[in-house]
Design a protein around this motif. Structure first.
Motif, PDB file in Angstrom:
ATOM      1  N   SER A 262       0.828  -1.212   0.000  1.00 15.17           N
ATOM      2  CA  SER A 262       0.000   0.000   0.000  1.00 15.17           C
ATOM      3  C   SER A 262       0.860   1.260   0.000  1.00 15.17           C
ATOM      4  CB  SER A 262      -0.931   0.007   1.209  1.00 15.17           C
ATOM      5  OG  SER A 262      -1.839  -1.072   1.154  1.00 15.17           O
ATOM      6  N   LEU A 263       1.911   1.228   0.808  1.00 21.01           N
ATOM      7  CA  LEU A 263       2.814   2.368   0.854  1.00 21.01           C
ATOM      8  C   LEU A 263       3.492   2.578  -0.491  1.00 21.01           C
ATOM      9  CD1 LEU A 263       4.421   4.574   2.349  1.00 21.01           C
ATOM     10  CD2 LEU A 263       6.043   2.778   3.035  1.00 21.01           C
ATOM     11  N   MET A 264       4.001   1.499  -1.081  1.00 20.21           N
ATOM     12  CA  MET A 264       4.742   1.630  -2.330  1.00 20.21           C
ATOM     13  C   MET A 264       3.824   1.975  -3.504  1.00 20.21           C
ATOM     14  SD  MET A 264       7.663   1.481  -1.226  1.00 20.21           S
ATOM     15  CE  MET A 264       8.326   1.849  -2.842  1.00 20.21           C
TER      16      MET A 264
ATOM     17  N   THR B 106       2.506   8.632  -7.006  1.00 18.65           N
ATOM     18  CA  THR B 106       3.018  10.001  -6.878  1.00 18.65           C
ATOM     19  C   THR B 106       4.158  10.258  -7.855  1.00 18.65           C
ATOM     20  OG1 THR B 106       2.406  10.067  -4.539  1.00 18.65           O
ATOM     21  CG2 THR B 106       4.030  11.677  -5.294  1.00 18.65           C
ATOM     22  N   LEU B 107       5.084   9.297  -7.946  1.00 19.83           N
ATOM     23  CA  LEU B 107       6.215   9.451  -8.862  1.00 19.83           C
ATOM     24  C   LEU B 107       5.752   9.547 -10.311  1.00 19.83           C
ATOM     25  CD1 LEU B 107       8.842   6.968  -7.351  1.00 19.83           C
ATOM     26  CD2 LEU B 107       8.997   9.469  -7.416  1.00 19.83           C
ATOM     27  N   GLU B 108       4.786   8.704 -10.699  1.00 20.15           N
ATOM     28  CA  GLU B 108       4.295   8.740 -12.074  1.00 20.15           C
ATOM     29  C   GLU B 108       3.661  10.090 -12.395  1.00 20.15           C
ATOM     30  OE1 GLU B 108       1.869   5.504 -13.301  1.00 20.15           O
ATOM     31  OE2 GLU B 108       3.346   3.976 -12.791  1.00 20.15           O
TER      32      GLU B 108
ATOM     33  N   ILE C 201      11.872   5.130 -10.143  1.00 21.40           N
ATOM     34  CA  ILE C 201      12.389   3.964  -9.437  1.00 21.40           C
ATOM     35  C   ILE C 201      11.298   2.916  -9.207  1.00 21.40           C
ATOM     36  CG2 ILE C 201      12.054   4.982  -7.143  1.00 21.40           C
ATOM     37  CD1 ILE C 201      14.651   3.543  -6.301  1.00 21.40           C
ATOM     38  N   PHE C 202      10.049   3.372  -9.051  1.00 22.44           N
ATOM     39  CA  PHE C 202       8.918   2.457  -8.959  1.00 22.44           C
ATOM     40  C   PHE C 202       7.802   2.966  -9.858  1.00 22.44           C
ATOM     41  CE2 PHE C 202      10.718   1.006  -4.868  1.00 22.44           C
ATOM     42  CZ  PHE C 202      10.551  -0.366  -5.015  1.00 22.44           C
ATOM     43  N   THR C 203       7.161   2.050 -10.568  1.00 28.46           N
ATOM     44  CA  THR C 203       5.951   2.359 -11.328  1.00 28.46           C
ATOM     45  C   THR C 203       4.870   1.370 -10.905  1.00 28.46           C
ATOM     46  OG1 THR C 203       6.425   0.840 -13.162  1.00 28.46           O
ATOM     47  CG2 THR C 203       7.325   3.083 -13.322  1.00 28.46           C
ATOM     48  N   LYS C 204       3.625   1.685 -11.217  1.00 28.40           N
ATOM     49  CA  LYS C 204       2.539   0.772 -10.869  1.00 28.40           C
ATOM     50  C   LYS C 204       2.705  -0.565 -11.599  1.00 28.40           C
ATOM     51  CE  LYS C 204      -0.506   4.104 -11.586  1.00 28.40           C
ATOM     52  NZ  LYS C 204      -1.779   4.839 -11.754  1.00 28.40           N
ATOM     53  N   TYR C 205       3.206  -0.503 -12.816  1.00 31.04           N
ATOM     54  CA  TYR C 205       3.411  -1.741 -13.571  1.00 31.04           C
ATOM     55  C   TYR C 205       4.418  -2.655 -12.875  1.00 31.04           C
ATOM     56  CZ  TYR C 205       4.954  -4.939 -17.223  1.00 31.04           C
ATOM     57  OH  TYR C 205       5.287  -6.068 -17.931  1.00 31.04           O
ATOM     58  N   THR C 206       5.559  -2.100 -12.455  1.00 32.63           N
ATOM     59  CA  THR C 206       6.553  -2.941 -11.787  1.00 32.63           C
ATOM     60  C   THR C 206       6.033  -3.453 -10.445  1.00 32.63           C
ATOM     61  OG1 THR C 206       7.629  -0.949 -10.906  1.00 32.63           O
ATOM     62  CG2 THR C 206       8.559  -1.890 -12.893  1.00 32.63           C
ATOM     63  N   LEU C 207       5.218  -2.662  -9.761  1.00 35.12           N
ATOM     64  CA  LEU C 207       4.619  -3.131  -8.519  1.00 35.12           C
ATOM     65  C   LEU C 207       3.688  -4.311  -8.764  1.00 35.12           C
ATOM     66  CD1 LEU C 207       3.759   0.126  -6.535  1.00 35.12           C
ATOM     67  CD2 LEU C 207       5.575  -1.511  -6.067  1.00 35.12           C
ATOM     68  N   TYR C 208       2.908  -4.239  -9.837  1.00 35.28           N
ATOM     69  CA  TYR C 208       2.016  -5.358 -10.164  1.00 35.28           C
ATOM     70  C   TYR C 208       2.816  -6.626 -10.431  1.00 35.28           C
ATOM     71  CZ  TYR C 208      -1.737  -1.888 -10.842  1.00 35.28           C
ATOM     72  OH  TYR C 208      -2.658  -0.893 -10.673  1.00 35.28           O
ATOM     73  N   LEU C 209       3.971  -6.472 -11.117  1.00 34.55           N
ATOM     74  CA  LEU C 209       4.827  -7.622 -11.396  1.00 34.55           C
ATOM     75  C   LEU C 209       5.345  -8.258 -10.105  1.00 34.55           C
ATOM     76  CD1 LEU C 209       7.047  -6.402 -14.389  1.00 34.55           C
ATOM     77  CD2 LEU C 209       5.151  -8.028 -14.476  1.00 34.55           C
TER      78      LEU C 209
END
Length: 325
Positions: free
Chosen positions: A256-258, A264-266, A279-287
């Motif tokens: 949830s935090l990430m 925010t970064l996107e 450094i983080f995107t929603k796509y990489t988080l889903y992966l």
């Protein structure tokens, strides 16, 4: 059979050239990188320097070809929409036009299973379960549009492949990224890295390309391609780093935090028009968070596709090359 391969100087392209050349095809490599292209040239492979986003170049290269494998693409998770559209959509339209005008008998298009990406677990996803739209990132959006262009061009006999998580010697994306992040901060894990994932030895993808050229049943069809070895993410990482003889470091994160950080970064990067990947995107988080495995029953039944290299063999081969360099 005479085959033109776009993106031939890239990671997958070079394996496609090798697979086809060793099976007696007359292969022409088409790409922008002259130095790599010249190194690929031998008595079975010739090289043409060119860019498929330029209509005249791909049109000329397609002359006299029986088939085209369109493996070239802008493959990254971040960037400008205009760049993705020009390369992955307009470029595909140029390849289609070259096929039509030169009466090319078969087109094999390398798409991506990233189009399935969603904030949920997905097991044994079938080709028909692809969404009509997915705007998680510009790469996904452009690949869906490119597939649409392929299906709309009924005058060109085409096959669409969606290979998952390619890796192998020469990989410039997946394993190098993992090695880099492992050294810097540790590999991020959610829920202990127990989500199931599919990866594919690049040699197996090249095999699937050849089978797509040879199968009469493949025309007009779409196929998922994997190693058919769904495995927990952490298990693959452990195996990889054992073979590399490199200690593996894990970084346990709160999803949830990430997710908030990635969102925010996107927004910030888009607002400031920063083209460097966050450094983080929603796509990489889903992966990293969700299970995703693909059904390859259709490829098995219609292409007679059977992976010729296991994940363990692929990792061992990569590690041997890594240690020797």
């Amino acid at each position: 059979m005479k085959v033109l391969v776009t993106g031939a100087t890239g990671f997958l392209g070079k394996y496609i050239l090798e697979e086809l050349a060793t099976q007696g095809y007359e292969v022409t490599a088409f790409g922008r990188n002259v130095s790599i292209g010249e190194r690929l040239t031998n008595d079975k492979i010739r090289f043409i320097q060119g860019d498929f986003t330029e209509p005249s170049g791909i049109m000329a290269a397609a002359e006299g070809m029986d088939a085209i494998v369109h493996a070239g693409a802008l493959s990254t998770v971040w960037g400008k929409w205009s760049d993705f559209y020009q390369t992955n959509v307009v470029g595909t339209e140029n390849v289609l036009a070259a096929c039509e005008d030169n009466q090319v008998k078969r087109l094999v298009f390398i798409s991506s299973p990233s189009i399935y990406a969603a904030a949920k677990d997905q097991l044994q996803v079938k080709e028909t379960e692809a969404p009509e739209k997915n705007e998680l990132n510009f790469y996904i959006k452009s690949k869906l549009l490119a597939e649409e262009k392929i299906r709309e061009k009924a005058t060109v006999d085409s096959v669409i492949l969606r290979p998952r998580g390619l890796f192998g010697v020469g990989d410039t994306s997946i394993i190098p990224r993992l090695i880099k992040v492992n050294k810097k901060i540790g590999i991020p894990l959610f829920d202990g890295g127990q989500q199931l994932i599919d990866v594919t030895c690049v040699e197996n993808v090249a095999l699937a390309v050849r089978l797509s050229l040879e199968s009469s049943r493949a025309v007009g069809e779409t196929y998922n391609i994997t190693n058919d070895e769904p495995t927990p993410f952490k298990e693959i990482l452990d195996q990889l780093h054992r073979e590399l003889s490199v200690p593996v470091n894990y970084l346990s994160l709160n999803y949830s935090l990430m997710y908030g950080v990635a969102s925010t970064l996107e927004k910030l990067y888009s607002l400031l028009r920063i083209t460097k990947e966050p450094i983080f995107t929603k796509y990489t988080l889903y992966l990293l968070k969700y299970s995703q495995t693909l059904s390859i029953d259709k490829a098995k039944n219609e292409l007679n596709y059977q992976p010729k290299m296991t994940v363990a063999e692929g990792i061992k081969k990569y590690a041997e090359d890594y240690r020797s360099n």
